[in-house]
Design a protein around this motif. Structure first.
Motif, PDB file in Angstrom:
ATOM      1  N   PHE A  35      38.610  40.698  40.806  1.00 25.08           N
ATOM      2  CA  PHE A  35      39.963  41.194  40.560  1.00 25.08           C
ATOM      3  C   PHE A  35      40.038  41.943  39.235  1.00 25.08           C
ATOM      4  CE2 PHE A  35      41.650  37.161  42.883  1.00 25.08           C
ATOM      5  CZ  PHE A  35      41.263  37.687  44.105  1.00 25.08           C
ATOM      6  N   PHE A  47      48.631  44.329  39.743  1.00 24.70           N
ATOM      7  CA  PHE A  47      48.530  42.909  39.378  1.00 24.70           C
ATOM      8  C   PHE A  47      49.679  42.500  38.467  1.00 24.70           C
ATOM      9  CE2 PHE A  47      43.718  43.785  39.578  1.00 24.70           C
ATOM     10  CZ  PHE A  47      43.735  43.703  40.951  1.00 24.70           C
ATOM     11  N   PHE A  51      51.345  38.243  41.315  1.00 25.65           N
ATOM     12  CA  PHE A  51      49.966  38.219  41.802  1.00 25.65           C
ATOM     13  C   PHE A  51      49.163  37.143  41.072  1.00 25.65           C
ATOM     14  CE2 PHE A  51      45.527  39.459  41.129  1.00 25.65           C
ATOM     15  CZ  PHE A  51      45.088  39.595  42.435  1.00 25.65           C
ATOM     16  N   TRP A  52      49.252  37.137  39.740  1.00 26.43           N
ATOM     17  CA  TRP A  52      48.463  36.171  38.965  1.00 26.43           C
ATOM     18  C   TRP A  52      48.957  34.742  39.172  1.00 26.43           C
ATOM     19  CZ3 TRP A  52      43.921  37.621  37.977  1.00 26.43           C
ATOM     20  CH2 TRP A  52      43.641  38.942  37.648  1.00 26.43           C
ATOM     21  N   PHE A 155      44.693  40.114  47.802  1.00 23.09           N
ATOM     22  CA  PHE A 155      44.212  41.160  46.899  1.00 23.09           C
ATOM     23  C   PHE A 155      44.219  42.524  47.594  1.00 23.09           C
ATOM     24  CE2 PHE A 155      40.382  43.661  45.807  1.00 23.09           C
ATOM     25  CZ  PHE A 155      40.700  44.027  44.499  1.00 23.09           C
TER      26      PHE A 155
END
Length: 159
Positions: A35, A47, A51-52, A155
């Motif tokens: 990533f 991101f 997302f994280w 992803f």
């Protein structure tokens, strides 16, 4: 350059999945590395915090899956702490002592020997506990494989 970048990212993702059967490989780090390298090579724009957060939750699940599956597998068949420790040690040592099949034989032998020596279990009970450690390991591999596949699909959906 795209082919080189994607080859490197792909190798990291492949390494993450290889960690399912080669436990010494840092699968989570390979996945996160893929990533991050995508962000370095292309852009970190996709991101966001969401997302994280999602990926972080999946990482926690990956760590938890290993631990919980091992405990459930050993305890379901009557094992205790020694069996869990023996299984873990066998999982790490097994592939080096007995290549290929050591990934399954190691936890089995480790849990069985630990239960025989520490908890003074009889041979039949120790064998059942060893079998439980293998069941726990296999269920952990399946669970982690599903979690990593979801991480990867997410992803690819956002990039």
């Amino acid at each position: 350059m795209d082919a080189l970048y994607w080859s490197i990212i792909g190798l990291l993702f492949a390494g993450a999945f290889a960690s399912l059967v080669i436990p010494i490989l840092p699968g989570v780090l390979f996945m996160l590395g893929g990533f991050i390298l995508y962000g370095v090579f292309y852009s970190f724009d996709p991101f966001n915090w969401f997302f994280w957060t999602i990926q972080g939750a999946f990482v926690a699940l990956l760590f938890g899956a290993d631990y919980i599956a091992n405990i459930i597998g050993v305890k379901k068949y009557g094992g205790r702490k020694a069996g869990i420790w023996g299984s873990t040690i066998g999982l790490i040592v097994g592939p080096f002592v007995i290549p290929i099949v050591g990934i399954l034989v190691g936890p089995f032998i480790g849990a069985a020997i630990a239960e025989l020596l520490v908890n003074k279990k009889n041979l039949n009970d120790a064998i059942k506990i060893g079998f439980g450690s293998v069941v726990g390991f296999v269920s952990s591999v399946v669970t982690k494989g599903i979690i990593m596949a979801i991480m990867l699909v997410y992803f690819f959906l956002i990039i």
